[in-house]
Design a protein around this motif. Structure first.
Motif, PDB file in Angstrom:
ATOM      1  N   GLY A  96      16.952  -3.570 -22.441  1.00 12.66           N
ATOM      2  CA  GLY A  96      16.414  -3.773 -21.100  1.00 12.66           C
ATOM      3  C   GLY A  96      16.255  -2.498 -20.292  1.00 12.66           C
ATOM      4  O   GLY A  96      15.693  -2.511 -19.194  1.00 12.66           O
ATOM      5  N   ASP A  97      16.737  -1.356 -20.824  1.00 17.14           N
ATOM      6  CA  ASP A  97      16.491  -0.063 -20.170  1.00 17.14           C
ATOM      7  C   ASP A  97      14.990   0.242 -20.200  1.00 17.14           C
ATOM      8  O   ASP A  97      14.278  -0.211 -21.109  1.00 17.14           O
ATOM      9  N   ILE A  98      14.562   1.050 -19.250  1.00 19.33           N
ATOM     10  CA  ILE A  98      13.173   1.530 -19.276  1.00 19.33           C
ATOM     11  C   ILE A  98      13.185   3.026 -19.574  1.00 19.33           C
ATOM     12  O   ILE A  98      13.927   3.786 -18.936  1.00 19.33           O
ATOM     13  N   ALA A  99      12.399   3.453 -20.560  1.00 20.47           N
ATOM     14  CA  ALA A  99      12.410   4.854 -20.988  1.00 20.47           C
ATOM     15  C   ALA A  99      11.313   5.664 -20.309  1.00 20.47           C
ATOM     16  O   ALA A  99      11.472   6.872 -20.093  1.00 20.47           O
ATOM     17  N   THR A 100      10.188   5.007 -20.004  1.00 24.78           N
ATOM     18  CA  THR A 100       9.133   5.720 -19.285  1.00 24.78           C
ATOM     19  C   THR A 100       8.165   4.731 -18.649  1.00 24.78           C
ATOM     20  O   THR A 100       8.119   3.541 -19.035  1.00 24.78           O
ATOM     21  N   TYR A 101       7.406   5.225 -17.681  1.00 20.31           N
ATOM     22  CA  TYR A 101       6.425   4.400 -16.966  1.00 20.31           C
ATOM     23  C   TYR A 101       5.393   5.355 -16.372  1.00 20.31           C
ATOM     24  O   TYR A 101       5.740   6.213 -15.561  1.00 20.31           O
ATOM     25  N   PHE A 102       4.167   5.250 -16.844  1.00 17.38           N
ATOM     26  CA  PHE A 102       3.128   6.111 -16.294  1.00 17.38           C
ATOM     27  C   PHE A 102       1.750   5.487 -16.537  1.00 17.38           C
ATOM     28  O   PHE A 102       1.647   4.360 -17.021  1.00 17.38           O
ATOM     29  N   ILE A 103       0.720   6.193 -16.148  1.00 26.81           N
ATOM     30  CA  ILE A 103      -0.648   5.700 -16.338  1.00 26.81           C
ATOM     31  C   ILE A 103      -1.201   6.315 -17.621  1.00 26.81           C
ATOM     32  O   ILE A 103      -1.170   7.531 -17.798  1.00 26.81           O
ATOM     33  N   LYS A 104      -1.687   5.447 -18.495  1.00 27.07           N
ATOM     34  CA  LYS A 104      -2.272   5.917 -19.765  1.00 27.07           C
ATOM     35  C   LYS A 104      -3.640   5.258 -19.894  1.00 27.07           C
ATOM     36  O   LYS A 104      -3.734   4.031 -19.920  1.00 27.07           O
ATOM     37  N   PHE A 105      -4.683   6.066 -19.966  1.00 30.12           N
ATOM     38  CA  PHE A 105      -6.037   5.527 -19.914  1.00 30.12           C
ATOM     39  C   PHE A 105      -6.400   4.750 -21.172  1.00 30.12           C
ATOM     40  O   PHE A 105      -7.137   3.773 -21.123  1.00 30.12           O
ATOM     41  N   SER A 106      -5.902   5.202 -22.324  1.00 32.47           N
ATOM     42  CA  SER A 106      -6.219   4.485 -23.563  1.00 32.47           C
ATOM     43  C   SER A 106      -5.103   4.675 -24.578  1.00 32.47           C
ATOM     44  O   SER A 106      -4.377   5.672 -24.529  1.00 32.47           O
ATOM     45  N   LEU A 107      -4.979   3.708 -25.460  1.00 32.25           N
ATOM     46  CA  LEU A 107      -4.003   3.785 -26.556  1.00 32.25           C
ATOM     47  C   LEU A 107      -4.783   3.930 -27.853  1.00 32.25           C
ATOM     48  O   LEU A 107      -5.641   3.091 -28.157  1.00 32.25           O
ATOM     49  N   ILE A 108      -4.481   4.982 -28.580  1.00 32.84           N
ATOM     50  CA  ILE A 108      -5.309   5.312 -29.739  1.00 32.84           C
ATOM     51  C   ILE A 108      -4.673   4.833 -31.043  1.00 32.84           C
ATOM     52  O   ILE A 108      -3.495   5.065 -31.301  1.00 32.84           O
TER      53      ILE A 108
END
Lengths: 132, 206
Positions: B179-191
């Motif tokens: 349940g921890d969160i390791a990161t959170y950001f804006i990512k335009f696309s997943l390749i």
């Protein structure tokens, strides 16, 4: 786009998030990535700018400015191509010495882009392995 | 002697034909073998008992079988426990905490991520606590735009990670099973091939 990795500062080992200095077309740029790279190697990558803010400019200026040691980047340049998908846009912008896709999220309905317009964009310079 | 040799070869050939055609189980059924594609490792094919099912890798798997075949094509073979973990990621309840990170300090790790990524959001969160609250809300949110992807890079580093991404807002987060969160950001696309779509039939919360 072929780039050479000059240095990597992984600031979160767990997620692999890093500040990466690259060399591309005689420019030395700082980028953000969570992909894995090795120093001194060349990679075929996607380089793009994720826009935090932008405005259409009356001035025909081409510039590329980075905050010191940061991937926060401001570019001015000419819009060469426009791809709209839903409320997102990918603008191909010719800036100072580099042509780069600019990714804009949630463009307002009243916004319109035209080729040969000039734009000033601030955001995060991203490097990703593979083709976007 | 020559006739004897011909008879022996014929008998062996007939026997061989019956063995490979699976005679006895369904004599009238057509013999269907999966088409061989040299681009796909042979063990990526799932040959069912009736020899009729072929599951090929896909850049966007629609079923669990396609998902597993896609991973196999990249040399990744998940155990049953790991497959279960992939499913668990899709119904995670955040515990309200950021991961301790390399400094073994949850607060410092949260602040570091806020400093790096806060400005990417519109409007930006005003402080690390607001940034954390938004990340928690994102992990809890399930709607038509939220998707899950298996992260092959993390697997190569030694752990199973499933990331969450919003097609519309482009929010991206990597939670942990606790349940921890390791990161959170804006990512335009997943390749692809780094990120493999987790199909709906593995999303246990839907």
């Amino acid at each position: 786009m072929l780039v050479k990795i000059l240095s990597i500062d992984v600031w979160d080992e767990e997620t692999g998030e890093a500040d990466i200095i690259i060399s591309v077309k005689n420019l030395k740029l700082c980028c953000f990535s969570d992909d894995s790279f090795d120093i001194e190697k060349e990679y075929d990558v996607s380089l793009s700018l994720l826009a935090s803010s932008w405005k259409i400019s009356d001035k025909k200026e081409k510039f590329f400015i980075q905050e010191p040691d940061s991937y926060r980047t401001t570019i001015g340049g000419e819009i060469l191509d426009i791809q709209i998908s839903g409320s997102d846009a990918i603008l191909t912008v010719a800036s100072d010495g580099i042509i780069i896709p600019v990714n804009i999220i949630n463009i307002p309905a009243e916004a319109s882009f035209k080729k040969e317009q000039y734009i000033i964009v601030n955001g995060r310079l991203d490097i990703m392995r593979g083709v976007q | 002697m020559k006739n004897l040799k011909s008879l022996f070869v014929s008998t062996i050939s007939i026997l061989f034909f019956f063995i490979i055609s699976g005679c006895g189980s369904s004599p009238n059924a057509p013999i269907l073998l999966p088409q061989f594609n040299p681009a796909i490792p042979f063990n990526a094919y799932n040959i069912a008992a009736n020899n009729t099912t072929t599951v090929a890798p896909s850049q966007r798997p629609q079923t669990k079988a396609e998902f597993l075949a896609t991973l196999t094509s990249q040399g990744i073979k998940l155990t049953d426990k790991q497959i279960s973990e992939v499913c668990q990621f899709t119904r995670l309840n955040p515990n309200g905490q950021w991961t301790p990170g390399p400094m073994n300090d949850r607060r410092k790790n949260l602040e570091g991520h806020f400093y790096k990524h806060g400005k990417e959001f519109s409007p930006p969160p005003g402080n690390p606590d607001e940034y954390l609250a938004r990340a928690i809300a994102f992990i809890k949110r399930h709607d038509i735009n939220t998707e899950f992807y298996f992260d092959c890079d993390s697997y190569q580093k030694g752990y199973v990670s499933v990331v969450k991404w919003d097609l519309k807002t482009k929010e991206f987060s990597a939670p942990r099973l606790n349940g921890d969160i390791a990161t959170y950001f804006i990512k335009f696309s997943l390749i692809y091939p780094r990120f493999i779509f987790v199909p709906k039939d593995m999303q246990t919360n839907l």
